[in-house]
Write an enzyme that holds these catalytic residues in place. Structure first.
Site, short mmCIF file in Angstrom:
data_model
loop_
_atom_site.label_atom_id
_atom_site.label_comp_id
_atom_site.label_asym_id
_atom_site.label_seq_id
_atom_site.Cartn_x
_atom_site.Cartn_y
_atom_site.Cartn_z
N GLY A 40 38.39 60.58 -49.45
CA GLY A 40 37.14 60.35 -48.75
C GLY A 40 36.11 61.38 -49.12
CG LEU A 43 28.42 64.45 -43.61
CD1 LEU A 43 27.73 64.51 -42.25
CD2 LEU A 43 27.72 65.39 -44.58
CG HIS A 266 24.85 53.58 -30.89
ND1 HIS A 266 23.56 53.42 -30.44
CD2 HIS A 266 24.90 54.83 -31.44
CE1 HIS A 266 22.86 54.51 -30.72
NE2 HIS A 266 23.65 55.38 -31.32
NE ARG A 337 25.44 57.74 -29.58
CZ ARG A 337 25.71 58.13 -30.82
NH1 ARG A 337 26.93 57.94 -31.31
NH2 ARG A 337 24.80 58.71 -31.55
#
Length: 650
Positions: A40, A43, A266, A337
């Protein structure tokens, strides 16, 4: 399966410092003898590989796309949290820690969350040094904005492109190590299986997505940074290439899977607009700083809007229900959320929705009047432009329409304090693990966790594991374990093709997408924003029936070379198993907390009703074979330093 969280002893604020002072180290000469695989390049993966390469380890990093810059981390819009307190509004590491624990509805591991808050400030310094163009105020200092679940401004941002800019920073650091030769990049490769030798993770089997060739890769440790499994719902804010298969094959090999039912919805997503959509587009949570969410107070007004007979701008102020401000006066539009999502669903279910009936308004009229259009455009211009391109509506003149959608998965591979799974040598970072968000992730915390894991946690904890691996020597790929893993992958791929060949005379053949859409609808309808015993029982039955239909009627065309349909088919095969586990986990957890909302367990005013006496634990599931019920171990959540309370945003 034995769960040992390895939480260091001592006061909460000193645990990470004490750990680093006592961990084992690998000297520079020995680092060159050790190989690490990172799967992966988002980030979490890019930062981990760059950091480990800079330390001197030999790193192989695998990217499912043609470039690390295409990782789904670029889609994060709103920002990244840190407790710098630049606004002088009362923020601190302690407050960030408490907000995160509370936002997760008291279902996260205390020590991990405190460490996350503790290293958050260093992330900002690191990214600024890399040239990440964070927004700045008039005086040139880094700017902050507020996000849901907090009453302070702690979110650093780069317009609506924060994820992209942070990823470019990590990509720059990664590219430096690739140029130095410490990191080798493999693009267009997908992890197909984990290789375990003598109980330790020793490598992976990959498939070249261009040629279809299977390849073996060995290492002393494997780091999984492959994101979440939200695409099991088909329509989500995730890129279509994002999938949970890498984590799932590790689960099959013995890595415990924790809290799979914790899926985040979300609240500010552009509503579904057709049957042929493949994904949904997220509007940044940062818009809730200045945008006000409302629906008509009168049902007849909502009906007229849905019929196209009335425009939202024609609704008088006194006839608008700013329901978040009404229900949660302390936080208003900046509630977390899960709270905002359920409130939107409740209003739409009651008949007050707009658009197709499943949408609410996010209105900037007040902000434009208060700040001026130029100031609003400066803060949110690219987001407004994106909305207009997709909907052909001008959000400066007409309120945006939004509705909740699947976004992030708090569940994932179980990891201890060191980010190591129940398989020694296999580590999981970022969204691929379960550890930091409990039952609900606060906005702007995903980027924080991914970079914290990669830049500041894993470089320490991985060394602690590798310190006694120096004498092991180079790991060979010519062993029976690698043979078995590769053969298993071949058999799995051949089964998908052979199934299609056997079905060629079947006039009912259907595409992989047909089955994925049906699975997504089942999961959304019966195990989505709201669950109960009846719906979960129905979901379990429907998923089993759909899987049976899949193997009878799916068509996987093409061959073993480049073949997106084949990729989608074997990922969907994993999703059928994962769906059953999500349902089982949701069924066993007889409480409501965060993103897991059981309608049988709610307060009189529709809020979550936790059962701390019986469910104050992490549920870690152990794979027992296809079609067999998984066994579950409990990791108790012992809060020593925080006062457990009812989550209240009113």
């Amino acid at each position: 399966m034995i769960l040992d969280s390895k939480i260091p002893a001592g006061p909460l604020a000193e645990k990470w410092t004490n750990y680093k002072a006592s961990q084992k180290l690998v000297n520079p000469a020995n680092k060159r003898k050790l190989d690490i695989i990172v799967v992966g390049t988002g980030l979490a993966g890019a930062s981990a590989a760059a950091s480990l390469g800079a330390l001197g380890f030999n790193v192989d990093i695998f990217c499912i796309q043609d470039s690390p810059r295409r990782a789904h981390s670029i889609a994060a819009q709103g920002g990244i949290n840190a407790a710098k307190n630049y606004q002088n509004d009362g923020d601190s590491v302690e407050r960030l820690f408490r907000d995160t624990i509370k936002g997760g509805d008291y279902r996260a591991r205390e020590a991990n969350v405190y460490r996350l808050a503790e290293v958050s400030n260093a992330i900002i310094d690191q990214c600024v040094a890399q040239g990440v163009p964070f927004a700045r105020d008039y005086g040139g200092l880094l700017d902050n904005r507020s996000f849901g679940g907090a009453q302070v401004s702690r979110t650093f941002y780069a317009k609506g492109q924060t994820g992209q800019q942070l990823l470019l920073g990590a990509y720059g650091a990664l590219s430096r190590e690739i140029a130095r030769g410490t990191v080798k990049l493999h693009t267009r490769c997908e992890m197909m299986d984990l290789v375990v030798v003598d109980g330790r993770a020793r490598g992976i089997i990959t498939r070249d997505l261009v040629t279809g060739r299977l390849q073996r890769h060995a290492a002393h440790a494997v780091v999984l940074a492959t994101g979440g499994y939200g695409n099991i719902y088909y329509l989500s804010t995730n890129a279509m290439n994002s999938n949970g298969s890498a984590a799932w094959v590790c689960h099959r090999k013995g890595a415990a899977f924790a809290n799979p039912c914790y899926v985040q919805i979300h609240p500010t997503c552009i509503p579904v607009h057709g049957d042929y959509q493949s994904k949904l587009t997220l509007m940044s949570e940062s818009l809730r700083n200045d945008g006000r969410i409302w629906v008509p107070k009168k049902k007849e007004d909502a009906e007229a809007i849905r019929a196209g007979k009335l425009k939202p701008t024609a609704i008088a102020e006194e006839d608008r229900d700013y329901y978040l401000e009404r229900r949660y006066p302390a936080f208003g539009n900046l509630v977390p959320r899960d709270v905002a999502s359920r409130a939107a669903k409740e209003r739409c279910d009651a008949g007050y929705g707009v658009g197709t009936g499943y949408a609410v308004y996010l209105d900037f009229a007040d902000a434009i009047k208060r700040l001026g259009k130029d100031a609003v455009e400066q803060k949110y211009g690219n987001l407004f432009q994106m909305y207009q391109k997709i909907t052909d509506e001008n959000p400066y003149e007409t309120p945006m329409m939004i509705y909740p959608a699947i976004h992030y998965t708090m569940g994932g591979l179980w990891v201890d304090y060191e980010l190591q799974t129940t398989i020694p040598g296999l580590f999981a970072t970022g969204e691929a693990n379960f550890s930091d968000h409990g039952a609900n992730r606060l906005g702007a915390s995903a980027l924080m966790q991914g970079l914290a894991d990669g830049y500041f946690v894993l470089p320490y904890t991985l060394q602690n594991y590798l310190a006694d691996q120096i004498k092991v020597g180079k790991i060979s790929t010519e062993t029976k374990e690698f043979d078995e893993a590769e053969n298993n992958v071949k058999q799995r791929l051949e089964r998908l093709f052979n199934n299609s060949k056997l079905s060629t005379l079947n006039s009912k053949l259907k595409t992989v997408d047909y089955f994925h859409k049906k699975l997504g609808k089942i999961m959304w309808e019966y195990c989505g924003m709201a669950r109960n015993t009846e719906s979960l029982t129905k979901a379990k039955q429907l998923v089993a029936e759909l899987e049976d239909e899949f193997w009878k009627e799916v068509n996987v065309p093409g061959g073993m070379e480049m073949n997106p349909e084949l990729e989608k088919a074997y990922r969907l095969e994993d999703y059928f198993e994962l769906a059953q586990l999500i349902i089982d986990d949701a069924m066993h957890r007889e409480e409501s907390c965060g993103g897991h909302f059981r309608t049988e367990h709610q307060t009189e005013d529709g809020e979550t009703l936790r059962d701390d006496e019986n469910f104050m634990y992490v549920a870690a599931w152990d794979y027992q074979g296809h079609g067999k019920p998984e066994t579950m171990e409990k990791e108790p959540l012992n809060y020593e330093f925080i006062q457990i309370a009812k989550r209240n945003y009113k």
